[in-house]
Scaffold this active site. Sequence first.
Site, mmCIF file in Angstrom:
data_model
loop_
_atom_site.group_PDB
_atom_site.id
_atom_site.type_symbol
_atom_site.label_atom_id
_atom_site.label_comp_id
_atom_site.label_asym_id
_atom_site.label_seq_id
_atom_site.Cartn_x
_atom_site.Cartn_y
_atom_site.Cartn_z
ATOM 1 C CG HIS A 142 14.133 -92.688 137.688
ATOM 2 N ND1 HIS A 142 15.296 -93.249 138.181
ATOM 3 C CD2 HIS A 142 13.302 -93.709 137.432
ATOM 4 C CE1 HIS A 142 15.163 -94.557 138.205
ATOM 5 N NE2 HIS A 142 13.954 -94.871 137.753
ATOM 6 C CG HIS A 167 8.761 -94.386 137.182
ATOM 7 N ND1 HIS A 167 9.194 -93.750 136.041
ATOM 8 C CD2 HIS A 167 9.639 -95.388 137.420
ATOM 9 C CE1 HIS A 167 10.280 -94.350 135.600
ATOM 10 N NE2 HIS A 167 10.575 -95.349 136.419
#
Length: 149
Positions: free
Chosen positions: A59, A74
């Site tokens: 992620h 992110h």
Amino acid sequence: MTSVVAPVDGAVVGPAGVPDPVFRDELLGGGTAVEPPADATEAVVLAPVAGTVAALHPHAFVITADGGPGILVHVGIDTVSLGGAGFTAHVAKGDAVERGAPVLTVDLAAVRAAGLAPTCPVVVLDSPAGSVSAPTGHTVRAGDELFRL
């Protein structure tokens, strides 16, 4: 100066638009954020700078810019909770990448279905809060310049 580009399409919301205090308060460093379009079901996440993949998670990733700082991307907020589901990596830790190269693909529909925000912070690691000057309130395409270092 190094151009840092948008990793995904969307609206530039800046730190204030991130629903997580770590990014909103710029605790990891100065930066901005991109909110993918509500109707987008998938996104190819691009390298914001040329450099080396210093860290890679399903992620999130860090690219250490050639001769510069680490840039954290992110993908989504609290997406670590998905355990990698909905994410596909296109690079490996240690790989050299060009600015704009595909790093991840994310299933945005799965992120939203899990009740998570797909907001994508872009952070200059270990820089002072407020140190990144990036205009907000406009839409970018992946690969458009967000700010300069």
